[in-house]
Scaffold this motif. Structure first.
Motif, mmCIF file in Angstrom:
data_model
loop_
_atom_site.group_PDB
_atom_site.id
_atom_site.type_symbol
_atom_site.label_atom_id
_atom_site.label_comp_id
_atom_site.label_asym_id
_atom_site.label_seq_id
_atom_site.Cartn_x
_atom_site.Cartn_y
_atom_site.Cartn_z
ATOM 1 N N SER A 272 -7.332 -21.740 -3.230
ATOM 2 C CA SER A 272 -8.692 -21.916 -2.709
ATOM 3 C C SER A 272 -9.435 -20.605 -2.563
ATOM 4 C CB SER A 272 -8.625 -22.610 -1.346
ATOM 5 O OG SER A 272 -8.075 -21.722 -0.366
ATOM 6 N N GLY A 273 -8.713 -19.498 -2.555
ATOM 7 C CA GLY A 273 -9.322 -18.207 -2.264
ATOM 8 C C GLY A 273 -8.993 -17.727 -0.862
ATOM 9 N N GLY A 274 -8.641 -18.658 0.018
ATOM 10 C CA GLY A 274 -8.179 -18.296 1.356
ATOM 11 C C GLY A 274 -6.671 -18.356 1.424
ATOM 12 N N GLU A 275 -6.132 -18.430 2.638
ATOM 13 C CA GLU A 275 -4.682 -18.565 2.794
ATOM 14 C C GLU A 275 -4.315 -20.032 2.641
ATOM 15 O OE1 GLU A 275 -1.933 -16.183 5.615
ATOM 16 O OE2 GLU A 275 -2.331 -18.077 6.657
ATOM 17 N N ASP A 276 -3.467 -20.333 1.670
ATOM 18 C CA ASP A 276 -3.105 -21.714 1.358
ATOM 19 C C ASP A 276 -1.633 -21.965 1.629
ATOM 20 O OD1 ASP A 276 -5.684 -22.366 0.285
ATOM 21 O OD2 ASP A 276 -5.132 -21.300 -1.551
ATOM 22 N N PHE A 277 -1.357 -23.121 2.229
ATOM 23 C CA PHE A 277 0.013 -23.578 2.387
ATOM 24 C C PHE A 277 0.232 -24.751 1.448
ATOM 25 C CE2 PHE A 277 2.999 -26.641 4.329
ATOM 26 C CZ PHE A 277 4.155 -25.870 4.276
#
Length: 764
Positions: A272-277
């Motif tokens: 996504s561009g952010g922190e992804d789990f």
């Protein structure tokens, strides 16, 4: 608490949403009735579901409701969700294809049970004044897209984190753009409470090595062949993809994917561009190695972990001895069970198959029932077996649930009838559970299935009284067969089938007598006697030689008790031992003979040959895969050839538990724990020592308490310490053959062994 009657409808999203929709229902708790006393959610699905209340998972289960014979049994699960409710409450459901709509078997077919996903659920809330509010799946629910754009058990899952909708299962979420749902036709009479445990995450395994393959691929070794998936937290550019391919082995330093056949076993994660789990819970893979491409930055052993997934079973039996290769074999057997006991007993967990083959569990059930509490797990599966059998006019299929009945078979493929050893699961598995747990419930529930199978096979016997017509798997995967001819065994299929039928008729007769069905008991006893007489007339020569004169036929004849006299048994034991010696203690049996050969050797006074067979390291043998680095039991003795290449056969799984049935002999003979009464209400403690193992420790948690046996050899002295629960009587037999009896508690025994007699301690 009594639950409200079902008011739910089976609902499906108005749009398919890439086969992984979200469903949502927001509501207010009823007012004026005091606080909530209790709340229970009951849920099931066409497909697999994950349910949440106010954003919190309602349970630890995954891949629910699992795979049952959906045509007759759709299981639902119940959850105590009292603590999750609020004044405004949201029920959220995530759906996936699972076994219902996903690909099954090797024919490339999907939608075997239906082409629409569905959810059926009801939340019952009782308040302090006794008022019950029910919120059920109906046309008022909403549906929307998830981050999953593809999901299949064989091929993997794709998750696009850019499509995530935070808070979708919480109050206040704006679902104005979501679609509706519609009702599907569904007979609630198919609903069944599960007898077995759910599938859960049972642990994690961390990487032991991250390395680069000869072609430049990034590979991760987890050090253990396991079943589950990877999960990780990562950050990178929006739209960047991480691809994870899974396999059990390497070949020439690269991922060995050919044994997967058409299963892609590939997960894709879009950032996504952010922190992804990421955690792909709508698929599962059998793997030790993962090939990872597209990882942002440097991938290290701390970047990710493997999640182990299987049915939630309690470990009950342990085994350890002085030989570390044998210990490793035993650990491999345990891991093989764990990987294949994922909601049902499958043959393998990695390729385009993963079916509930009946032959595998028919022979492995006693081993499974020692290692884990599988009572509910297998009872649940047996209910599916009985349902499939009833619908097929008494024919026990070769897989349960029987997906194969929907799959086209090639014209040259024989029409399947009842198949020896495979269809025998209908009789042998209930009996193994009765012996392990001492509860007649399984026999009562399965008796009609047992009797129906036995009568059907009676109708298949030829005029000679033998089961020698029609297609049989026989001693499947005989190690001397060509890789592409797994049916081409040394053992005559009629001999194998007829001995199996004798055992089945005998067990069915005993079951009938236990249940007070005396007329049936006499009928099946007479049937067993007729089969035995035909076997002796047509398959046993005057000197005692059994037709096809190979290890499997002698092993089965001895183990199943079809030989009528001590002279017959002695001859068969001597011939069996002779054949084992002539083959240099290499395994010469396939699926039918392997589980029974060490028992047959020991029971006829040939413990030396049994030990040497177990401890042989050359191929084929139980320890050969261990010396080649195996961490589970292989389908073929030589799934990896001595030169490190993968067996060229089409069927080459590295996680098949069936050949691990030798652990039953390890537990009973090396470990020394045998039931003398069902459920170990009375126990025989009789370890048989042999060269190559100097000590062993075995324990078993039984319905009456834990049994422990430890023995060691020290300069010709045999020392035994045994613990049995209070109220349990134990018969102890030392190498001198003299029985001793004690009641409860811990007791020690010592005996001096004459070296020359060490390996003649098999006859009881």
């Amino acid at each position: 608490m009594p639950l409200a009657p079902w008011q739910a409808a089976m609902i499906t999203p108005a749009e398919d949403f890439d086969g992984a929709p979200f469903l949502r229902k927001e509501f207010q708790l009823a007012e004026g009735h005091g606080g909530v006393a209790w709340a229970t959610l009951r849920a099931t699905a066409f497909g697999v579901y994950e349910a949440l209340i106010n954003g919190v998972p309602v349970g630890e289960d995954v891949l629910s409701p699992g795979w049952s014979s959906y045509e007759w049994r759709l299981r639902y699960r119940s959850y105590d969700v009292t603590s999750l409710l609020g004044p405004t409450t949201v029920i959220g459901v995530s759906l996936g294809n699972g076994w219902y709509r996903g690909r099954l078997a090797w024919h490339g077919m999907s939608n075997l049970y239906g082409d629409k996903l569905g959810f059926f659920g009801q939340l019952d809330i009782e308040f302090e004044d006794g008022f019950v509010q029910s919120v059920a799946s109906d046309s008022s629910w909403q549906s929307g897209p998830s981050g999953t754009t593809f999901n299949d058990l064989y091929d993997g899952q794709t998750i696009d984190a850019r499509r995530n909708q935070p808070g979708w299962a919480e109050p206040g979420f704006d679902a104005g753009s979501w679609a509706g749902v519609r009702a599907l036709e569904f007979d609630a009479g198919r609903l069944a409470e599960p007898v077995g445990p759910p599938v859960v995450r049972t642990g994690v395994v961390n990487p032991v090595k991250v390395f680069t393959s000869p072609s430049g691929k990034t590979l991760v070794d987890f050090g253990q062949n396991l079943v589950g998936w990877l999960r990780f937290t990562v950050q990178g550019e929006a739209g960047q993809s991480i691809t994870v391919r899974h396999a059990e082995v390497l070949e020439d330093g690269e991922l060995g994917v050919r044994p997967l056949r058409s299963a892609k076993a590939t997960d894709t994660f879009i950032l996504s561009g952010g922190e992804d789990f990421f955690e792909p819970t709508k698929t599962f893979h059998g793997f030790r190695y993962a090939e990872i491409s597209g990882w942002p930055g440097t991938l290290t052993e701390d970047s990710l972990e493997a999640v182990v997934v299987h049915s939630d079973l309690e470990r009950t039996g342990t085994f350890e001895c002085s030989n570390e290769l044998v210990n490793k074999l035993h650990r491999n057997i345990v891991w093989g069970l764990r990987g294949n006991f994922l909601d049902l007993p499958t043959d393998c967990p990695q390729r385009d198959e993963r079916l509930g083959w009946t032959g595998d569990i028919a022979v492995f059930a006693p081993t499974a029932a020692f290692l884990y509490d599988v009572k509910g797990f297998l009872q649940d599966w047996l209910l599916d077996l009985a349902a499939e059998q009833k619908a097929a006019d008494g024919l026990v299929p070769i897989t349960v649930p029987d997906a194969l009945k929907y799959c086209p078979q090639p014209p040259e493929f024989p029409k399947l009838e009842s198949s020896a050893l495979w269809s025998e699961a209908s009789v042998w598995v209930p009996w193994a559970l009765w012996e392990a747990y001492g509860d007649t419930t399984v026999l009562e529930n399965q008796y009609e299935s047992m009797a129906s199978h036995t009568r059907r096979v009676e109708g298949l016997l030829s005029d000679t009284g033998l089961w020698d017509t029609g297609f049989q798997f026989g001693d499947w995967l005989d190690p001397d067969a060509e890789p592409d001819k797994p049916w081409d065994a040394k053992a005559d299929t009629g001999v194998v089938a007829t001995t199996c039928m004798f055992r089945t008729a005998y067990i069915t007769a005993q079951t009938a007598r236990l249940l007070g069905r005396q007329a049936d008991a006499e009928y099946f006893e007479q049937l067993a006697a007729r089969v035995q007489a035909s076997f002796l007339e047509h398959y046993v020569s005057g000197d005692g030689t059994i037709h096809s004169d190979c290890t499997t036929v002698y092993a089965l004849a001895i183990a199943f008790g079809i030989l009528p006299s001590r002279a017959h048994v002695d001859f068969a034991g001597e011939r069996l031992a002779e054949l084992v010696r002539k083959n240099d203690y290499r395994v010469s049996t396939g699926f039918a003979g392997t589980p029974f050969i060490t028992h047959a050797l020991t029971d006829t006074g040939h413990a030396d040959e049994a030990y040497r067979l177990l401890l042989e390291e050359g191929c084929p043998s139980w320890l050969y895969p261990v010396t080649m680095g195996a961490t589970t039991v292989w389908e073929r003795w030589d799934s990896v050839l001595p030169d490190g290449t993968i067996n060229p056969g089409e069927m080459t799984s590295f996680n098949h538990y069936a050949l691990g049935a030798v652990a039953d002999w390890m537990h009973k003979t090396v470990g020394g724990i045998k039931p003398l009464a069902p459920g170990y209400a009375k126990v025989l403690i009789a370890p048989v020592p042999g060269q190559g193992i100097d000590w062993a420790k075995t324990s078993l948690k039984t319905p009456h308490g834990t049994i422990r046996v430890e023995w060691r050899l020290d300069d010709g002295a045999f020392h035994l310490e045994a613990t049995v629960p209070e109220g349990v009587e134990a018969d102890v037999v030392l190498p001198d053959g003299e029985p001793r009896t004690f009641q409860g508690g811990t007791h020690s025994f010592d005996h001096r062994i004459v070296a020359a007699n060490l390996n003649n301690q098999g006859s009881r």
